[in-house]
Design a protein around this motif. Structure first.
Motif, PDB file in Angstrom:
ATOM      1  N   ILE A 115       0.739  -1.263  -0.124  1.00 21.32           N
ATOM      2  CA  ILE A 115      -0.196  -0.082   0.134  1.00 21.32           C
ATOM      3  C   ILE A 115       0.747   1.214   0.006  1.00 21.32           C
ATOM      4  N   SER A 116       2.176   0.901   0.609  1.00 17.10           N
ATOM      5  CA  SER A 116       2.933   2.312   0.520  1.00 17.10           C
ATOM      6  C   SER A 116       3.167   2.666  -0.880  1.00 17.10           C
ATOM      7  N   LYS A 117       3.179   1.970  -1.851  1.00 17.06           N
ATOM      8  CA  LYS A 117       3.503   2.217  -3.296  1.00 17.06           C
ATOM      9  C   LYS A 117       2.792   3.511  -3.581  1.00 17.06           C
ATOM     10  N   VAL A 118       1.582   3.527  -3.039  1.00 13.06           N
ATOM     11  CA  VAL A 118       0.688   4.657  -3.559  1.00 13.06           C
ATOM     12  C   VAL A 118       1.283   5.993  -3.025  1.00 13.06           C
ATOM     13  N   PHE A 119       1.760   5.956  -1.937  1.00 11.72           N
ATOM     14  CA  PHE A 119       2.778   7.213  -1.478  1.00 11.72           C
ATOM     15  C   PHE A 119       3.846   7.480  -2.111  1.00 11.72           C
ATOM     16  N   THR A 120       4.629   6.585  -2.138  1.00  9.70           N
ATOM     17  CA  THR A 120       5.826   6.839  -2.939  1.00  9.70           C
ATOM     18  C   THR A 120       5.896   7.209  -4.279  1.00  9.70           C
ATOM     19  N   LEU A 121       4.774   6.663  -4.913  1.00  8.68           N
ATOM     20  CA  LEU A 121       4.496   7.083  -6.188  1.00  8.68           C
ATOM     21  C   LEU A 121       3.881   8.682  -6.332  1.00  8.68           C
ATOM     22  N   THR A 122       3.070   9.022  -5.587  1.00 10.56           N
ATOM     23  CA  THR A 122       2.694  10.558  -5.275  1.00 10.56           C
ATOM     24  C   THR A 122       4.207  11.157  -4.949  1.00 10.56           C
ATOM     25  N   LEU A 123       4.927  10.790  -4.157  1.00  9.88           N
ATOM     26  CA  LEU A 123       6.269  11.559  -3.913  1.00  9.88           C
ATOM     27  C   LEU A 123       6.904  11.648  -5.366  1.00  9.88           C
ATOM     28  N   ALA A 124       7.258  10.438  -5.948  1.00 13.64           N
ATOM     29  CA  ALA A 124       7.918  10.506  -7.348  1.00 13.64           C
ATOM     30  C   ALA A 124       7.217  11.535  -8.285  1.00 13.64           C
ATOM     31  N   LEU A 125       6.171  11.327  -8.382  1.00 10.07           N
ATOM     32  CA  LEU A 125       5.274  12.346  -9.337  1.00 10.07           C
ATOM     33  C   LEU A 125       5.532  13.890  -9.087  1.00 10.07           C
ATOM     34  N   GLY A 126       5.565  13.984  -7.669  1.00  8.99           N
ATOM     35  CA  GLY A 126       5.826  15.503  -7.266  1.00  8.99           C
ATOM     36  C   GLY A 126       7.333  16.004  -7.728  1.00  8.99           C
ATOM     37  N   LYS A 127       8.250  14.943  -7.474  1.00 10.25           N
ATOM     38  CA  LYS A 127       9.793  15.348  -8.105  1.00 10.25           C
ATOM     39  C   LYS A 127       9.844  15.368  -9.531  1.00 10.25           C
ATOM     40  N   HIS A 128       9.384  14.281 -10.330  1.00 10.17           N
ATOM     41  CA  HIS A 128       9.727  14.175 -11.530  1.00 10.17           C
ATOM     42  C   HIS A 128       8.485  14.333 -12.514  1.00 10.17           C
ATOM     43  N   GLY A 129       7.398  14.524 -12.150  1.00  9.23           N
ATOM     44  CA  GLY A 129       6.412  14.644 -12.852  1.00  9.23           C
ATOM     45  C   GLY A 129       6.115  13.707 -13.893  1.00  9.23           C
ATOM     46  N   GLU A 130       5.420  14.098 -15.199  1.00  5.14           N
ATOM     47  CA  GLU A 130       5.189  13.146 -16.154  1.00  5.14           C
ATOM     48  C   GLU A 130       6.542  12.201 -16.669  1.00  5.14           C
ATOM     49  N   GLY A 187      -8.338   0.843  -5.402  1.00  3.99           N
ATOM     50  CA  GLY A 187      -7.808   0.518  -4.294  1.00  3.99           C
ATOM     51  C   GLY A 187      -6.298  -0.215  -4.546  1.00  3.99           C
ATOM     52  N   LYS A 188      -5.606  -0.361  -3.367  1.00  9.36           N
ATOM     53  CA  LYS A 188      -4.349  -0.885  -3.397  1.00  9.36           C
ATOM     54  C   LYS A 188      -4.130  -1.820  -1.956  1.00  9.36           C
ATOM     55  N   SER A 189      -3.741  -2.985  -2.487  1.00  8.53           N
ATOM     56  CA  SER A 189      -3.591  -3.983  -1.506  1.00  8.53           C
ATOM     57  C   SER A 189      -2.178  -4.028  -0.922  1.00  8.53           C
ATOM     58  N   GLY A 190      -1.880  -4.837   0.056  1.00  7.95           N
ATOM     59  CA  GLY A 190      -0.474  -5.215   0.426  1.00  7.95           C
ATOM     60  C   GLY A 190      -0.666  -6.588   1.169  1.00  7.95           C
ATOM     61  N   VAL A 191       0.606  -7.117   1.008  1.00  9.34           N
ATOM     62  CA  VAL A 191       0.451  -8.781   1.406  1.00  9.34           C
ATOM     63  C   VAL A 191       0.332  -8.678   3.156  1.00  9.34           C
ATOM     64  N   GLY A 192       0.327  -7.585   3.607  1.00 12.09           N
ATOM     65  CA  GLY A 192       0.011  -7.765   5.172  1.00 12.09           C
ATOM     66  C   GLY A 192      -1.173  -7.951   5.579  1.00 12.09           C
ATOM     67  N   GLY A 193      -1.927  -7.812   4.548  1.00 15.02           N
ATOM     68  CA  GLY A 193      -3.723  -8.050   4.519  1.00 15.02           C
ATOM     69  C   GLY A 193      -4.440  -6.781   4.552  1.00 15.02           C
TER      70      GLY A 193
END
Length: 312
Positions: free
Chosen positions: A65-80, A257-263
């Motif tokens: 689920i953390s991948k949603v937040f890191t993607l948001t950060l990466a888009l903020g840094k590097h845009g399209e 939605g975004k899932s994680g293997v932690g359940g």
């Protein structure tokens, strides 16, 4: 007027006899120790009202689920330009598959499979040491949830590092194609630690509110991303957020939605609410079995599916 607390309580009551179904992720030793008999659910609407039940305030490893937040950060840094390094298409393969990478010259299909998230970690690492990048991720999630108590579980991070052989293989494979700009061990250090973030359903639902609020956190009033970017992140969550079970999740639930293997699963009802569920037992696609059922019931009873309300 929909009584959300009554709906949440009824979903919890209905599914309680099935708690423990599914298979807890055991390829990460620390996750294998988690009690399978857990089920929590939190719904937070755009007015900040919280509707919750079960083990909703117990922290768990949010994993992918953390991948949603890191993607948001990466888009903020590097845009399209982010999309020069990672695609936006569903994978149709397991989350840790290496087969597709070889066919597609080392470019991952999307940012939510492991290979894609490793590339995103490489993007977040730009201009930072691994420790600084990890700190930035933690602070960003704390900011989204308006909660400075959120932290990384060091035992889970160690467990992932010690057993992450497939992720090392994916990263080295992409490095051979020139898709990673930093040292593999540095990139994976960031990746393993972001996956080890520990959060409760309530904290997680708060973190996703900006995606329900058109890019703005309705509780704090802070604009996190543009409305266009929020829509696009939601689109990726809908099409790619559940690995090769994404189509099935869209069919049954109809929410990004975004899932994680932690359940855990973070789901977004745009313009309405952010939802987080947690139940460690996973289905054959690596998504929470009881959590998916809970979200299907919620979408059916509220009419929140992005594809339209059910016929009355």
């Amino acid at each position: 007027m929909v009584d959300l607390q009554a709906i949440v309580d009824d979903i919890h009551r209905t599914l309680t006899p099935r708690i423990g179904e599914g298979k807890v992720a055991d390829y990460i030793p620390q996750l294998a120790r988690v009690d399978a008999a857990k089920f929590g659910m939190s719904v937070i609407d755009l007015d900040g009202r919280v509707y919750k039940a079960g083990d909703c305030d117990e922290p768990f490893s949010i994993q992918s689920i953390s991948k949603v937040f890191t993607l948001t950060l990466a888009l903020g840094k590097h845009g399209e330009s982010t999309w020069n390094r990672v695609g936006r298409e569903p994978s149709g393969s397991a989350f840790n598959s290496i087969v597709q990478l070889e066919h597609e010259n080392g470019k991952p299909r999307n940012p939510f499979i492991n290979a894609g998230a490793i590339v995103v970690s490489d993007l977040v690492l730009a201009g930072h040491t691994p420790r600084e990048a990890i700190g930035e991720i933690v602070r960003f999630v704390q900011y989204l949830a308006d909660d400075t108590s959120i932290a990384i579980d060091p035992d889970v991070a160690k467990s992932e590092t010690a057993t992450g052989y497939r992720n090392f293989a994916l990263a080295n494979f992409m490095k051979s194609y020139g898709k990673l700009t930093h040292a593999v061990d540095h990139v994976l250090g960031v990746y393993f630690h972001q996956c080890a973030l520990a959060m409760s359903c309530t904290q997680l639902a708060r973190s996703g509110l900006f995606l329900a609020g058109n890019g703005k956190n309705p509780i704090t009033g802070h604009t996190v991303v543009s409305s266009q970017r929020a829509r696009r992140i939601n689109a990726l969550m809908l099409t790619c957020g559940h690995y090769d079970g994404s189509g099935d999740f869209a069919y049954h639930v109809g929410l990004p939605g975004k899932s994680g293997v932690g359940g855990g699963i973070l789901a977004v009802a745009p313009g309405r609410a952010s939802v987080a569920v947690w139940s460690p037992g996973l289905n054959h696609n690596g998504n929470s079995l009881i959590g998916s059922l809970a979200l299907e019931m919620l979408a059916a009873r509220t009419g929140w599916s992005v594809f339209g309300a059910p016929a009355t």
